[in-house]
Design a protein around this motif. Structure first.
Motif, PDB file in Angstrom:
ATOM      1  N   LEU A  31      -1.369  -6.452   0.591  1.00 24.82           N
ATOM      2  CA  LEU A  31      -0.559  -5.341   0.256  1.00 24.82           C
ATOM      3  C   LEU A  31      -1.204  -3.942   0.151  1.00 24.82           C
ATOM      4  CD1 LEU A  31       0.617  -7.184  -3.216  1.00 24.82           C
ATOM      5  CD2 LEU A  31       2.051  -6.644  -1.218  1.00 24.82           C
ATOM      6  N   THR A  32      -0.327  -3.166   0.889  1.00 27.59           N
ATOM      7  CA  THR A  32      -0.625  -1.691   0.728  1.00 27.59           C
ATOM      8  C   THR A  32      -0.412  -1.390  -0.838  1.00 27.59           C
ATOM      9  OG1 THR A  32       1.571  -1.059   1.221  1.00 27.59           O
ATOM     10  CG2 THR A  32       0.219  -1.239   3.184  1.00 27.59           C
ATOM     11  N   THR A  33      -0.918  -0.181  -1.110  1.00 26.92           N
ATOM     12  CA  THR A  33      -0.636   0.076  -2.598  1.00 26.92           C
ATOM     13  C   THR A  33       0.760   0.397  -2.985  1.00 26.92           C
ATOM     14  OG1 THR A  33      -1.340   2.388  -1.868  1.00 26.92           O
ATOM     15  CG2 THR A  33      -3.061   1.101  -3.020  1.00 26.92           C
ATOM     16  N   PRO A  88     -10.462  -3.028  -2.340  1.00 29.74           N
ATOM     17  CA  PRO A  88     -11.347  -2.032  -1.674  1.00 29.74           C
ATOM     18  C   PRO A  88     -11.264  -0.731  -2.535  1.00 29.74           C
ATOM     19  CG  PRO A  88      -9.692  -3.340  -0.197  1.00 29.74           C
ATOM     20  CD  PRO A  88      -9.187  -3.374  -1.714  1.00 29.74           C
ATOM     21  N   THR A  89     -12.345  -0.140  -2.564  1.00 29.95           N
ATOM     22  CA  THR A  89     -12.656   1.036  -3.320  1.00 29.95           C
ATOM     23  C   THR A  89     -13.412   2.106  -2.298  1.00 29.95           C
ATOM     24  OG1 THR A  89     -14.623   0.153  -4.491  1.00 29.95           O
ATOM     25  CG2 THR A  89     -12.365   0.236  -5.670  1.00 29.95           C
ATOM     26  N   SER A  90     -13.114   3.475  -2.582  1.00 25.83           N
ATOM     27  CA  SER A  90     -13.860   4.329  -1.917  1.00 25.83           C
ATOM     28  C   SER A  90     -15.360   4.444  -2.193  1.00 25.83           C
ATOM     29  CB  SER A  90     -13.312   5.722  -2.192  1.00 25.83           C
ATOM     30  OG  SER A  90     -13.139   6.012  -3.243  1.00 25.83           O
ATOM     31  N   ALA A  97      -7.438   1.239  -6.109  1.00 24.77           N
ATOM     32  CA  ALA A  97      -7.583   0.906  -4.872  1.00 24.77           C
ATOM     33  C   ALA A  97      -7.374   1.819  -3.812  1.00 24.77           C
ATOM     34  CB  ALA A  97      -6.466  -0.336  -4.401  1.00 24.77           C
ATOM     35  N   ALA A  98      -8.272   1.707  -2.757  1.00 27.19           N
ATOM     36  CA  ALA A  98      -8.330   2.568  -1.599  1.00 27.19           C
ATOM     37  C   ALA A  98      -7.295   2.229  -0.290  1.00 27.19           C
ATOM     38  CB  ALA A  98      -9.725   2.720  -0.965  1.00 27.19           C
ATOM     39  N   ASP A 141     -18.350  -1.962  -1.853  1.00 27.12           N
ATOM     40  CA  ASP A 141     -17.410  -0.901  -2.048  1.00 27.12           C
ATOM     41  C   ASP A 141     -15.927  -1.429  -2.546  1.00 27.12           C
ATOM     42  OD1 ASP A 141     -19.082   1.002  -1.655  1.00 27.12           O
ATOM     43  OD2 ASP A 141     -18.377   1.433   0.200  1.00 27.12           O
ATOM     44  N   SER A 142     -16.168  -2.852  -3.253  1.00 32.90           N
ATOM     45  CA  SER A 142     -14.966  -3.549  -3.811  1.00 32.90           C
ATOM     46  C   SER A 142     -15.136  -3.869  -5.128  1.00 32.90           C
ATOM     47  CB  SER A 142     -14.803  -4.683  -2.598  1.00 32.90           C
ATOM     48  OG  SER A 142     -14.582  -4.358  -1.367  1.00 32.90           O
TER      49      SER A 142
END
Length: 426
Positions: free
Chosen positions: A50-52, A305-307, A290-291, A267-268
């Motif tokens: 899903l997109t944010t 997923p994170t920055s 979430a990124a 990075d997650s």
């Protein structure tokens, strides 16, 4: 081809027909299911991705039209419950505007699970995301695919063996030299090129539909066909050759790994959702971490997923919100159906009882699945302990382990779980 197929179906000494007495009633976005707590919509999220913006749209739908919660399924989809009658048109319009309803005629057949960490953690052989987009597009463009059951499942595994263990009807697994195409539980597989993998998966599904038509049986999954695995594999090979897809036989890769544990992974952030249910507020707060996207897992979790690597402060905040980021938590081993009061057939509030008994579960051993009746709706594949509410009150516990006898015992209530588990497990 159909005449030969029909002869094969009728001659198989190993064929066992599983005939369904009614049509596939699996709920969707446009076909709602009536439950005791209102109507239910099941929204297919291919690969759980899903997109944010889409995640926030789902939170809005749950708040505005449903009971305010989002329910994650064992296929990485989302259910919204407590819908009022007459909201179907508004629901469909909201989901279409968010890009979650690309084809009204295919919305129940977009059942695809994918390795949730693919392309994020350096594991696996390669990122399966291109496969995911390709297969979903092909499904939605195929007129014949509309006839698939809402229970027919595709799995795209990046080679690590996580979703390959989920018992999908068509499994595509990254392998040396290409992609391994496995059908049902058959021990043999077909190696196709990486480029042809999504097309081969669709051809396999179309072969299933032809076999169903030839057998004149009402079946929903490959395992229910009235022919054995070797016969169906040969039918698929003929269909692949006709489509110009080069392939060769090989032994199926049976190495499996569990899904991602809760906690930070590079990075997650992997978050487990207790019993798969979270409020719209919890959902929005996860989306805020979430990124760009969220990935729902078939184990009722969310990969964010994170920055940058998640900090201890972020982990503490998620845990304080009632979600699980501790890999030692017993929660990932516990599941349950909706139970009472949401389901009229349930004999108990299994979710409350599962939560009350959590201290007795421990960090190791078979997973437990709590069911309000013998239907065991939503139970996971693989070995487990079934905890089923019985008519006279209390629960019956039994182990579901492949190749083993099934010991069983009863318990009067959740406080007796530790003793009941000791009676049936080593």
């Amino acid at each position: 081809m159909l005449a030969a197929m029909s002869a094969s179906l009728n001659s198989s000494p190993q064929a066992t027909v599983v005939a369904r007495g009614r049509g596939d009633a699996c709920p969707g976005t446009l076909r709602l299911h009536s439950a005791d707590d209102g109507a239910l919509a099941r929204i297919r999220i291919p690969g759980g991705v899903l997109t944010t913006a889409q995640a926030l749209a789902l939170a809005d739908v749950a708040t505005r039209l449903g009971d305010g919660d989002l329910h994650l399924t064992s296929r990485g989809n989302v259910q919204v419950r407590g819908l009022e009658g007459g909201c179907g048109g508004e629901l469909a319009a909201s989901l279409e505007a968010a890009g979650l309803l690309p084809s009204a005629t295919h919305e129940r057949v977009r059942n695809i699970v994918a390795s949730p960490l693919s392309g994020l953690d350096g594991g696996g052989r390669f990122d399966v995301r291109p496969w995911l987009g390709d297969l979903d597009s092909r499904l939605c463009a195929s007129a014949s695919a509309r006839s698939l059951s809402g229970r027919f499942l595709f799995a795209l595994d990046d080679g690590r063996g996580d979703v390959a263990a989920l018992g999908a009807d068509v499994t595509v697994r990254a392998a040396d030299g290409g992609a391994e195409l496995a059908l049902g539980a058959h021990r043999e597989a077909l190696l196709v090129s990486e480029r042809d993998a999504p097309r081969a998966a669709l051809v396999a599904a179309q072969t299933f539909l032809e076999a169903v038509s030839a057998s004149d049986a009402r079946v929903w999954r490959i395992a229910e066909l009235p022919l054995n695995g070797a016969e169906f594999l040969e039918l698929a090979r003929t269909r692949l050759a006709a489509a110009g897809i080069v392939h060769e036989g090989r032994s199926r890769d049976r190495s499996y790994t569990p899904g991602p544990p809760p906690g930070a992974i590079g990075d997650s952030l992997c978050v487990h959702i207790p019993l798969g249910r979270l409020s719209a507020g919890q959902w929005r707060r996860l989306a805020g971490l979430a990124a760009g996207e969220l990935r729902l897992t078939p184990w009722r979790g969310v990969v964010l997923p994170t920055s940058a690597p998640p900090t201890d402060e972020v982990l503490a905040g998620v845990a304080a919100d009632g979600l699980v980021v501790d890999p030692a938590s017993p929660w990932p081993r516990v599941g349950a159906c909706i139970g009472s009061p949401g389901c009229a057939k349930s004999r108990a509030d299994v979710r409350a009882d599962a939560a009350a008994s959590l201290p007795a579960v421990g960090a190791r051993g078979l997973p437990l699945y709590w069911s309000g009746c013998e239907r065991r709706c939503g139970h996971p594949p693989g070995d487990r302990v079934d905890v089923v509410a019985v008519a006279e009150g209390g629960y019956r516990l039994s182990t579901a382990v492949a190749g083993q006898d099934t010991p069983a015992t009863t318990m009067p209530g959740p406080s007796a779980l530790a003793a009941a588990l000791a009676a049936i497990t080593p």
